[in-house]
Write a protein that holds these residues in place. Structure first.
Motif, PDB file in Angstrom:
ATOM      1  N   LYS A 421      23.605  26.650  53.668  1.00 41.17           N
ATOM      2  CA  LYS A 421      24.952  26.171  53.381  1.00 41.17           C
ATOM      3  C   LYS A 421      25.647  25.688  54.660  1.00 41.17           C
ATOM      4  O   LYS A 421      25.276  26.082  55.774  1.00 41.17           O
ATOM      5  N   THR A 422      26.664  24.882  54.481  1.00 38.71           N
ATOM      6  CA  THR A 422      27.431  24.360  55.609  1.00 38.71           C
ATOM      7  C   THR A 422      28.816  24.997  55.718  1.00 38.71           C
ATOM      8  O   THR A 422      29.553  24.735  56.658  1.00 38.71           O
ATOM      9  N   SER A 423      29.173  25.856  54.722  1.00 45.34           N
ATOM     10  CA  SER A 423      30.430  26.601  54.788  1.00 45.34           C
ATOM     11  C   SER A 423      30.315  27.790  53.843  1.00 45.34           C
ATOM     12  O   SER A 423      29.435  27.834  52.974  1.00 45.34           O
ATOM     13  N   TYR A 424      31.229  28.738  54.003  1.00 51.05           N
ATOM     14  CA  TYR A 424      31.239  29.889  53.106  1.00 51.05           C
ATOM     15  C   TYR A 424      31.810  29.551  51.734  1.00 51.05           C
ATOM     16  O   TYR A 424      31.593  30.287  50.775  1.00 51.05           O
ATOM     17  N   GLY A 425      32.565  28.471  51.626  1.00 45.35           N
ATOM     18  CA  GLY A 425      33.180  28.133  50.349  1.00 45.35           C
ATOM     19  C   GLY A 425      34.454  28.920  50.110  1.00 45.35           C
ATOM     20  O   GLY A 425      34.972  29.604  50.995  1.00 45.35           O
ATOM     21  N   ASP A 426      34.955  28.850  48.889  1.00 44.38           N
ATOM     22  CA  ASP A 426      36.256  29.439  48.572  1.00 44.38           C
ATOM     23  C   ASP A 426      36.170  30.895  48.116  1.00 44.38           C
ATOM     24  O   ASP A 426      37.168  31.615  48.200  1.00 44.38           O
ATOM     25  N   ALA A 427      35.042  31.335  47.591  1.00 43.90           N
ATOM     26  CA  ALA A 427      34.939  32.697  47.067  1.00 43.90           C
ATOM     27  C   ALA A 427      35.160  33.705  48.178  1.00 43.90           C
ATOM     28  O   ALA A 427      34.641  33.553  49.284  1.00 43.90           O
ATOM     29  N   ARG A 428      35.897  34.764  47.862  1.00 45.33           N
ATOM     30  CA  ARG A 428      36.217  35.761  48.886  1.00 45.33           C
ATOM     31  C   ARG A 428      35.341  37.004  48.790  1.00 45.33           C
ATOM     32  O   ARG A 428      35.116  37.675  49.786  1.00 45.33           O
ATOM     33  N   THR A 429      34.871  37.350  47.603  1.00 43.91           N
ATOM     34  CA  THR A 429      34.021  38.525  47.482  1.00 43.91           C
ATOM     35  C   THR A 429      32.555  38.138  47.677  1.00 43.91           C
ATOM     36  O   THR A 429      32.175  36.965  47.522  1.00 43.91           O
ATOM     37  N   LEU A 430      31.739  39.126  47.993  1.00 41.44           N
ATOM     38  CA  LEU A 430      30.309  38.849  48.171  1.00 41.44           C
ATOM     39  C   LEU A 430      29.676  38.407  46.864  1.00 41.44           C
ATOM     40  O   LEU A 430      28.919  37.435  46.828  1.00 41.44           O
ATOM     41  N   ARG A 431      29.975  39.094  45.779  1.00 44.41           N
ATOM     42  CA  ARG A 431      29.404  38.695  44.484  1.00 44.41           C
ATOM     43  C   ARG A 431      29.930  37.322  44.060  1.00 44.41           C
ATOM     44  O   ARG A 431      29.186  36.523  43.481  1.00 44.41           O
ATOM     45  N   GLY A 432      31.177  37.062  44.360  1.00 42.75           N
ATOM     46  CA  GLY A 432      31.735  35.763  44.002  1.00 42.75           C
ATOM     47  C   GLY A 432      31.021  34.629  44.702  1.00 42.75           C
ATOM     48  O   GLY A 432      30.796  33.564  44.116  1.00 42.75           O
ATOM     49  N   ILE A 434      27.865  34.674  45.791  1.00 41.80           N
ATOM     50  CA  ILE A 434      26.457  34.576  45.391  1.00 41.80           C
ATOM     51  C   ILE A 434      26.306  34.231  43.910  1.00 41.80           C
ATOM     52  O   ILE A 434      25.410  33.471  43.532  1.00 41.80           O
ATOM     53  N   PHE A 435      27.218  34.760  43.071  1.00 41.54           N
ATOM     54  CA  PHE A 435      27.058  34.571  41.626  1.00 41.54           C
ATOM     55  C   PHE A 435      28.214  33.825  40.964  1.00 41.54           C
ATOM     56  O   PHE A 435      28.141  33.519  39.776  1.00 41.54           O
ATOM     57  N   GLY A 436      29.301  33.572  41.706  1.00 40.92           N
ATOM     58  CA  GLY A 436      30.416  32.833  41.119  1.00 40.92           C
ATOM     59  C   GLY A 436      31.403  33.691  40.368  1.00 40.92           C
ATOM     60  O   GLY A 436      32.331  33.167  39.751  1.00 40.92           O
ATOM     61  N   SER A 437      31.247  35.019  40.392  1.00 41.36           N
ATOM     62  CA  SER A 437      32.178  35.914  39.706  1.00 41.36           C
ATOM     63  C   SER A 437      32.319  37.185  40.530  1.00 41.36           C
ATOM     64  O   SER A 437      31.337  37.693  41.078  1.00 41.36           O
ATOM     65  N   ASP A 438      33.540  37.719  40.600  1.00 36.78           N
ATOM     66  CA  ASP A 438      33.770  38.934  41.373  1.00 36.78           C
ATOM     67  C   ASP A 438      33.180  40.171  40.709  1.00 36.78           C
ATOM     68  O   ASP A 438      32.833  41.139  41.385  1.00 36.78           O
ATOM     69  N   ARG A 439      33.079  40.130  39.387  1.00 31.50           N
ATOM     70  CA  ARG A 439      32.661  41.305  38.617  1.00 31.50           C
ATOM     71  C   ARG A 439      31.268  41.108  38.040  1.00 31.50           C
ATOM     72  O   ARG A 439      30.783  39.994  37.859  1.00 31.50           O
ATOM     73  N   LEU A 440      30.629  42.227  37.730  1.00 26.19           N
ATOM     74  CA  LEU A 440      29.339  42.180  37.044  1.00 26.19           C
ATOM     75  C   LEU A 440      29.478  41.496  35.693  1.00 26.19           C
ATOM     76  O   LEU A 440      30.495  41.656  35.004  1.00 26.19           O
ATOM     77  N   PRO A 441      28.466  40.746  35.259  1.00 30.41           N
ATOM     78  CA  PRO A 441      28.537  40.127  33.938  1.00 30.41           C
ATOM     79  C   PRO A 441      28.450  41.171  32.826  1.00 30.41           C
ATOM     80  O   PRO A 441      27.955  42.288  33.038  1.00 30.41           O
ATOM     81  N   ASP A 442      28.908  40.805  31.639  1.00 29.77           N
ATOM     82  CA  ASP A 442      28.923  41.736  30.513  1.00 29.77           C
ATOM     83  C   ASP A 442      27.526  42.216  30.126  1.00 29.77           C
ATOM     84  O   ASP A 442      27.380  43.277  29.521  1.00 29.77           O
TER      85      ASP A 442
END
Length: 465
Positions: A421-432, A434-442
């Motif tokens: 990657k060339t930047s960390y992007g906008d997500a602030r959490t580690l899961r966000g 890597i997976f695009g969501s702060d929380r575990l999926p259902d």
């Protein structure tokens, strides 16, 4: 699945002088001798954030390698994970001096009751604003078992049954004890939180009795990002059910492909998606502007490599008096209640003869070293990505030089090819990130405890239709 995605990168670390590449601490440029000095880790964390690393992945052990009643002279001479310090404590300090990089700790199910561990992790996730990961391990050391009051290390597969209950307790605390809107901070009304939305979990199991409630309020991720490392059939089954990221040390992309495809198929059978798990291959890199320069650097590293250190770390074939079985002893004949994944992968790699103890030691000594120019290293990483690998746990030779070398020489070529990657992007959490969501999926088993302990849920569950 991973063909067009940048690879993820973790720095594979341990709070000790000799982690994986044994003997390197003797080099005058190696700072891992300063492992108990916070300045080393702060400097390294800043270097890794400059290189856009996804996480600082800290390994850990809670005992000595080798027979429980054996001599440990070699362990101590080599600095082989003794002395070592608690990585979970270190993460608290690193959370204060970093902004984006994930912070992963290793903790085995013997060393900390799940109620206390869940509280520590939630605290760290709050302090880091959602950047904590947990590497779930079951331990491989007889000495560690004795350190926590056991007579012996529990049998291999039974340790995973123990881990099943351990994570179950943690999930209940992280996901079910507090409702999402329980925290009020109502100054005028004098109510910090709503007691009707904070629940005791009342867990009763084979090993644990935990009433609850969870003391911390929900952290940004609630459940930390879940790492696991295990190549045995039981370990793979555990990962397929629980893990979001799996650390593998397969000997080739071909073996990696087989492992990954099998684990993802099991994840699907558990109701998860195949891309719910990211696979990180352990690799070390030696780069040079020319092939000759890279080889010179590699030769210098090998000059300091300790064969005794690698033999001791392999922890198979060491007798109580400190002597070792012959190198031509077949691996299948050596009792092994420890980590079986490395042996399983070696059996897949060597097909034309019976693998022996010497093969295991040599594999650990050589490791997965990629030596060459940035262009050649990028070619090799493309092979691993093509086999289904999502990321790399980058093994260091010397701190901080291995990662400074990566940032300077290798990263630009990887970015040019779309491999990093060339930047960390906008997500602030580690899961966000890597997976695009702060929380575990259902579909993750932990999600079943959301709302499970409210009075309404308990009443509904008790009513017979």
């Amino acid at each position: 699945m991973t063909q067009n995605q940048p690879l993820l990168f973790n720095a594979f670390l341990m709070n000790t002088p000799s982690h994986i590449q044994h003997g390197q601490w003797r080099h005058p440029d190696a700072r891992q001798t300063e492992f108990d000095n916070l300045d080393l880790w702060v400097d390294l964390a800043r270097t890794l954030e400059e290189g856009l690393f996804d996480a600082m992945f800290f390994a850990d052990v809670s005992g000595l390698y080798g027979p429980a009643d054996g001599r440990y002279v070699d362990n101590v001479h080599e600095g082989l994970q003794i002395p070592s310090n608690d990585p979970t404590v270190l993460l608290g300090a690193l959370a204060a001096v970093t902004d984006r990089i994930g912070l992963a700790t290793t903790s085995n199910v013997m060393q900390n009751p799940p109620f206390n561990f869940a509280r520590q992790i939630s605290t760290l996730d709050h302090l880091s604003r959602g950047r904590i990961a947990w590497n779930i391990v079951t331990s491989t050391q007889e000495n560690a078992a004795r350190n926590f009051g056991l007579d012996a290390l529990v049998e291999h597969d039974e340790r995973y049954e123990w881990a099943e209950e351990y994570v179950d307790v943690a999930y209940k605390l992280w996901e079910g004890s507090w409702d999402d809107d329980a925290l009020l901070v109502d100054r005028s009304g004098g109510r910090f939180a709503d007691p009707d939305k904070i629940h005791k979990i009342r867990h009763r199991g084979a090993r644990y009795s935990v009433e609850g409630p969870h003391l911390p309020s929900p952290s940004p991720q609630r459940t930390p990002l879940l790492f696991q490392a295990g190549g045995s059939p039981r370990g793979i089954a555990f990962a397929a059910r629980h893990a979001e990221a799996v650390f593998i040390a397969t000997p080739s992309p071909e073996v990696a492909r087989t492992h990954i495809e099998g684990a993802r198929a099991q994840a699907v059978a558990n109701g998860r998606h195949p891309d719910d798990i990211k696979f990180f291959q352990g690799l070390s890199i030696v780069a040079g502007r020319t092939e000759a320069e890279a080889q010179r650097r590699y030769d210098d590293l090998l000059q300091y490599a300790s064969v005794v250190g690698f033999q001791t770390h392999a922890a198979l074939g060491i007798l109580p008096d400190g002597t070792r079985l012959p190198e031509d002893t077949p691996l299948r004949e050596i009792p092994n209640n420890g980590g079986r994944g490395h042996v399983e992968w070696l059996l897949q790699e060597i097909k034309d003869r019976e693998p022996v103890l010497g093969d295991l030691v040599r594999r650990r000594l050589i490791g997965q070293a990629v030596v060459g120019t940035p262009d050649r290293i990028a070619d090799e990483l493309e092979r691993w990505r093509g086999a289904g690998v999502d990321g790399v746990n980058l093994v260091n030779w010397r701190l901080p030089g291995s990662y400074e070398e990566f940032n300077e020489l290798v990263l630009p070529e990887l970015q040019r090819r779309g491999l990093a990657k060339t930047s960390y992007g906008d997500a602030r959490t580690l899961r966000g990130r890597i997976f695009g969501s702060d929380r575990l999926p259902d579909r993750h088993p932990a999600a079943a405890y959301r709302g499970a302990f409210s009075e309404a849920s308990r009443y509904a569950a008790s009513v017979v239709p």
